[in-house]
Design a protein around this motif. Sequence first.
Motif, PDB file in Angstrom:
ATOM      1  N   GLN A 236      29.935  91.666  46.644  1.00 53.22           N
ATOM      2  CA  GLN A 236      28.885  91.797  47.642  1.00 53.22           C
ATOM      3  C   GLN A 236      27.569  91.263  47.078  1.00 53.22           C
ATOM      4  OE1 GLN A 236      28.718  95.876  48.907  1.00 53.22           O
ATOM      5  NE2 GLN A 236      30.893  95.946  49.455  1.00 53.22           N
ATOM      6  N   VAL A 237      26.741  90.743  47.947  1.00 55.26           N
ATOM      7  CA  VAL A 237      25.514  90.075  47.506  1.00 55.26           C
ATOM      8  C   VAL A 237      24.637  90.984  46.661  1.00 55.26           C
ATOM      9  CG1 VAL A 237      23.370  88.990  48.266  1.00 55.26           C
ATOM     10  CG2 VAL A 237      25.519  88.478  49.450  1.00 55.26           C
ATOM     11  N   THR A 238      24.395  92.210  47.126  1.00 56.10           N
ATOM     12  CA  THR A 238      23.478  93.093  46.405  1.00 56.10           C
ATOM     13  C   THR A 238      24.013  93.460  45.024  1.00 56.10           C
ATOM     14  OG1 THR A 238      24.470  95.009  47.521  1.00 56.10           O
ATOM     15  CG2 THR A 238      22.467  94.070  48.493  1.00 56.10           C
ATOM     16  N   ALA A 239      25.310  93.733  44.917  1.00 55.64           N
ATOM     17  CA  ALA A 239      25.900  94.081  43.633  1.00 55.64           C
ATOM     18  C   ALA A 239      25.904  92.880  42.693  1.00 55.64           C
ATOM     19  CB  ALA A 239      27.322  94.604  43.836  1.00 55.64           C
ATOM     20  N   ARG A 240      26.267  91.726  43.222  1.00 52.19           N
ATOM     21  CA  ARG A 240      26.286  90.515  42.385  1.00 52.19           C
ATOM     22  C   ARG A 240      24.886  90.176  41.874  1.00 52.19           C
ATOM     23  NH1 ARG A 240      28.186  87.427  45.870  1.00 52.19           N
ATOM     24  NH2 ARG A 240      26.348  86.183  46.413  1.00 52.19           N
ATOM     25  N   GLN A 241      23.900  90.290  42.738  1.00 51.58           N
ATOM     26  CA  GLN A 241      22.534  89.988  42.322  1.00 51.58           C
ATOM     27  C   GLN A 241      22.023  90.997  41.293  1.00 51.58           C
ATOM     28  OE1 GLN A 241      20.363  89.825  46.023  1.00 51.58           O
ATOM     29  NE2 GLN A 241      20.769  87.636  46.311  1.00 51.58           N
ATOM     30  N   ALA A 242      22.415  92.251  41.438  1.00 50.55           N
ATOM     31  CA  ALA A 242      22.002  93.270  40.472  1.00 50.55           C
ATOM     32  C   ALA A 242      22.526  92.928  39.078  1.00 50.55           C
ATOM     33  CB  ALA A 242      22.507  94.646  40.909  1.00 50.55           C
ATOM     34  N   LEU A 243      23.774  92.467  39.015  1.00 53.72           N
ATOM     35  CA  LEU A 243      24.338  92.048  37.735  1.00 53.72           C
ATOM     36  C   LEU A 243      23.674  90.764  37.231  1.00 53.72           C
ATOM     37  CD1 LEU A 243      28.194  92.712  37.933  1.00 53.72           C
ATOM     38  CD2 LEU A 243      26.582  93.643  36.283  1.00 53.72           C
ATOM     39  N   ASP A 244      23.460  89.831  38.119  1.00 56.91           N
ATOM     40  CA  ASP A 244      22.836  88.567  37.722  1.00 56.91           C
ATOM     41  C   ASP A 244      21.459  88.789  37.092  1.00 56.91           C
ATOM     42  OD1 ASP A 244      25.004  87.166  38.676  1.00 56.91           O
ATOM     43  OD2 ASP A 244      24.061  86.615  40.584  1.00 56.91           O
ATOM     44  N   ARG A 245      20.725  89.764  37.603  1.00 56.87           N
ATOM     45  CA  ARG A 245      19.361  89.993  37.132  1.00 56.87           C
ATOM     46  C   ARG A 245      19.313  90.460  35.684  1.00 56.87           C
ATOM     47  NH1 ARG A 245      17.768  91.125  42.638  1.00 56.87           N
ATOM     48  NH2 ARG A 245      18.796  93.144  42.669  1.00 56.87           N
ATOM     49  N   VAL A 246      20.378  91.125  35.233  1.00 56.93           N
ATOM     50  CA  VAL A 246      20.292  91.772  33.919  1.00 56.93           C
ATOM     51  C   VAL A 246      21.338  91.311  32.907  1.00 56.93           C
ATOM     52  CG1 VAL A 246      19.300  93.821  34.998  1.00 56.93           C
ATOM     53  CG2 VAL A 246      21.768  93.723  34.624  1.00 56.93           C
ATOM     54  N   ALA A 247      22.372  90.625  33.358  1.00 56.00           N
ATOM     55  CA  ALA A 247      23.500  90.315  32.479  1.00 56.00           C
ATOM     56  C   ALA A 247      23.092  89.554  31.228  1.00 56.00           C
ATOM     57  CB  ALA A 247      24.565  89.534  33.249  1.00 56.00           C
ATOM     58  N   HIS A 248      22.117  88.677  31.344  1.00 57.92           N
ATOM     59  CA  HIS A 248      21.761  87.830  30.198  1.00 57.92           C
ATOM     60  C   HIS A 248      20.471  88.260  29.518  1.00 57.92           C
ATOM     61  CE1 HIS A 248      25.029  85.261  31.439  1.00 57.92           C
ATOM     62  NE2 HIS A 248      24.505  85.174  32.656  1.00 57.92           N
ATOM     63  N   THR A 249      19.601  88.960  30.237  1.00 58.99           N
ATOM     64  CA  THR A 249      18.325  89.363  29.632  1.00 58.99           C
ATOM     65  C   THR A 249      18.460  90.613  28.762  1.00 58.99           C
ATOM     66  OG1 THR A 249      17.772  90.582  31.653  1.00 58.99           O
ATOM     67  CG2 THR A 249      16.929  88.326  31.440  1.00 58.99           C
ATOM     68  N   TRP A 250      19.270  91.575  29.204  1.00 60.53           N
ATOM     69  CA  TRP A 250      19.355  92.834  28.467  1.00 60.53           C
ATOM     70  C   TRP A 250      19.888  92.670  27.053  1.00 60.53           C
ATOM     71  CZ3 TRP A 250      21.391  97.314  32.086  1.00 60.53           C
ATOM     72  CH2 TRP A 250      20.410  97.585  33.057  1.00 60.53           C
ATOM     73  N   VAL A 251      20.703  91.678  26.814  1.00 58.68           N
ATOM     74  CA  VAL A 251      21.286  91.515  25.474  1.00 58.68           C
ATOM     75  C   VAL A 251      20.380  90.728  24.539  1.00 58.68           C
ATOM     76  CG1 VAL A 251      23.662  91.718  26.271  1.00 58.68           C
ATOM     77  CG2 VAL A 251      22.575  89.470  26.237  1.00 58.68           C
ATOM     78  N   GLN A 252      19.294  90.206  25.049  1.00 59.77           N
ATOM     79  CA  GLN A 252      18.374  89.481  24.173  1.00 59.77           C
ATOM     80  C   GLN A 252      17.710  90.461  23.211  1.00 59.77           C
ATOM     81  OE1 GLN A 252      15.600  87.326  26.633  1.00 59.77           O
ATOM     82  NE2 GLN A 252      17.208  86.189  27.710  1.00 59.77           N
ATOM     83  N   PRO A 253      17.650  90.124  21.924  1.00 54.53           N
ATOM     84  CA  PRO A 253      17.065  91.044  20.935  1.00 54.53           C
ATOM     85  C   PRO A 253      15.656  91.470  21.318  1.00 54.53           C
ATOM     86  CG  PRO A 253      18.168  89.203  19.847  1.00 54.53           C
ATOM     87  CD  PRO A 253      18.138  88.867  21.312  1.00 54.53           C
ATOM     88  N   GLY A 254      15.439  92.773  21.333  1.00 54.36           N
ATOM     89  CA  GLY A 254      14.115  93.309  21.601  1.00 54.36           C
ATOM     90  C   GLY A 254      13.735  93.409  23.057  1.00 54.36           C
ATOM     91  N   PHE A 255      14.608  92.961  23.961  1.00 52.22           N
ATOM     92  CA  PHE A 255      14.237  93.014  25.381  1.00 52.22           C
ATOM     93  C   PHE A 255      14.181  94.459  25.876  1.00 52.22           C
ATOM     94  CE2 PHE A 255      14.942  92.912  29.959  1.00 52.22           C
ATOM     95  CZ  PHE A 255      14.007  91.968  30.348  1.00 52.22           C
ATOM     96  N   LEU A 256      15.250  95.209  25.625  1.00 50.35           N
ATOM     97  CA  LEU A 256      15.255  96.630  25.964  1.00 50.35           C
ATOM     98  C   LEU A 256      14.837  97.418  24.728  1.00 50.35           C
ATOM     99  CD1 LEU A 256      18.528  97.089  28.067  1.00 50.35           C
ATOM    100  CD2 LEU A 256      16.188  96.829  28.898  1.00 50.35           C
ATOM    101  N   ARG A 257      13.802  98.214  24.867  1.00 52.65           N
ATOM    102  CA  ARG A 257      13.287  98.938  23.708  1.00 52.65           C
ATOM    103  C   ARG A 257      13.253 100.452  23.919  1.00 52.65           C
ATOM    104  NH1 ARG A 257       9.815  94.717  24.596  1.00 52.65           N
ATOM    105  NH2 ARG A 257       8.282  96.125  25.538  1.00 52.65           N
ATOM    106  N   HIS A 258      13.685 100.931  25.073  1.00 50.43           N
ATOM    107  CA  HIS A 258      13.598 102.363  25.323  1.00 50.43           C
ATOM    108  C   HIS A 258      14.709 103.125  24.617  1.00 50.43           C
ATOM    109  CE1 HIS A 258      16.091 100.704  28.603  1.00 50.43           C
ATOM    110  NE2 HIS A 258      16.704 101.875  28.617  1.00 50.43           N
ATOM    111  N   ALA A 259      14.544 104.421  24.541  1.00 47.33           N
ATOM    112  CA  ALA A 259      15.407 105.256  23.711  1.00 47.33           C
ATOM    113  C   ALA A 259      16.870 105.244  24.144  1.00 47.33           C
ATOM    114  CB  ALA A 259      14.882 106.694  23.709  1.00 47.33           C
ATOM    115  N   ARG A 260      17.131 105.082  25.431  1.00 46.92           N
ATOM    116  CA  ARG A 260      18.507 105.122  25.920  1.00 46.92           C
ATOM    117  C   ARG A 260      19.002 103.739  26.352  1.00 46.92           C
ATOM    118  NH1 ARG A 260      20.797 109.681  25.837  1.00 46.92           N
ATOM    119  NH2 ARG A 260      22.465 109.043  27.266  1.00 46.92           N
ATOM    120  N   SER A 261      18.500 102.715  25.686  1.00 48.88           N
ATOM    121  CA  SER A 261      18.907 101.353  26.034  1.00 48.88           C
ATOM    122  C   SER A 261      20.403 101.133  25.791  1.00 48.88           C
ATOM    123  CB  SER A 261      18.082 100.329  25.257  1.00 48.88           C
ATOM    124  OG  SER A 261      18.214 100.526  23.862  1.00 48.88           O
ATOM    125  N   LEU A 262      20.973 101.775  24.757  1.00 50.20           N
ATOM    126  CA  LEU A 262      22.408 101.594  24.508  1.00 50.20           C
ATOM    127  C   LEU A 262      23.244 102.243  25.613  1.00 50.20           C
ATOM    128  CD1 LEU A 262      22.809 102.052  20.638  1.00 50.20           C
ATOM    129  CD2 LEU A 262      22.664  99.932  21.970  1.00 50.20           C
TER     130      LEU A 262
END
Length: 318
Positions: A236-262
Motif C-alpha cells: 500500500q502507498v502509505t506503508a511503502r512510503q513510510a519504509l522508503d522514508r527511513v530505510a536508508h537514512t536510519w542506518v547511516q552512522p550518527g543519524f539516529l542518536r536517541h536512547a532507544r534507536s536500536l
Amino acid sequence: MGFLSSRRKRSRLAPELDDQDLGKLLKSLLATTKTGMIATTDLCVAQISRLLGEDRGDWDLRTHRLGVLADYLTETHLPRTWAAREPENAGALALHAWARVARARHEGTLENATGVVDDCLRAAEIAPEDPTPWVALLEVARLERWAQSQVFGVWNEVLARDRWNREAYLSMLGYLGPEEGGSRIQILEFVDSLVLRMPANVPCAATELTAHVGQYLAILDRGGVEALVARNHWSQVTARQALDRVAHTWVQPGFLRHARSLADLNTLAYALMAADRRREAAPVFEALGGVVTQWPWQAGGDPLTEFDQAQRRAAAAL
C-alpha cells in the motif's frame, strides 16, 4: 579477535539496548535483589539513584532508563522501598509509579490507581521540568480509561517538557487504536500530523513505522484469509512510503542518536523483512550488532529465533 567479534554480535535480548551504564546496573541488580537483606536493598537503591542522577536534563535518556528499570523491577520491592524512604525524591516516586504501571500491563488491572496518580503528581510537583512523571500518568490514563480530554491533557503536559518524547507518542498510538476505543482513521490522522512537522531523526521518529507494524500484526492476528495476504499491507502507498522514508537514512552512522534507536532499528528490520525487502534489511541487521527487542519479533514465536532466521534470510539476499 575474530572470535571475540562474533561473540559480541551474537543475538541477545538486551533491554538496556546500547546503554552500557544501564546494562551494568541491571546485571548488578540481578545478582543482589533476591537476597532481601537490608544492606543489599540500600546498595541497590543507591545504585539506581546514582544512575538516574546522571541523566537530569536528558529527558530522552531518563525516559528510557526509567522505563527499563520499571519493567525490570516490577516483581521486586525496590521501587516501593525507595519511594517510602525518600518521599520527596521525584525519581523514586516516578519509578514506583512506572513499576506499578508495568505490572498492570501484564496483569490487566492497576491496583490502587489513586496512589499511582498521587505519586505521579507529587513527582511532577517536586521536579516540574521532568516529563517522566507525566509519561507514567499517561499510561495510567489509558489503563483507567480516562476521558479523551483528560488523556490529551496529560499528553500535552509531556510535550510541554519534552516535545518529541518517544514513549508519549507510542503511548498515544495505543490509546488511539481500535483496541482502546479509537480507530485506524484516528491513528492515520495522528501519524500524518506528526510526519508533517517532526524532524527526521527525533526520538519519536519511528511512530509512523510502529503504527504500520502494529496494523500488520493485527492483520496476522485475525488469521484466516486476511493473514495469508497480510504482506499486501506493505504494498500500500502509505506503508511503502513510510519504509522508503527511513530505510536508508536510519542506518547511516550518527543519524539516529536517541536512547532507544536500536529498538527502532529492530522495528525497521522486521518491517523490511515483512515487506520482502531483504537486501535493504541486511545493513539494518548489521547496524543492530545482534541486539534484539521482544517486540515485534515475538509475534512470530521466540524473538531470538525469529531475529536470527530473518537475519540469515537478509544476508542470503546480498
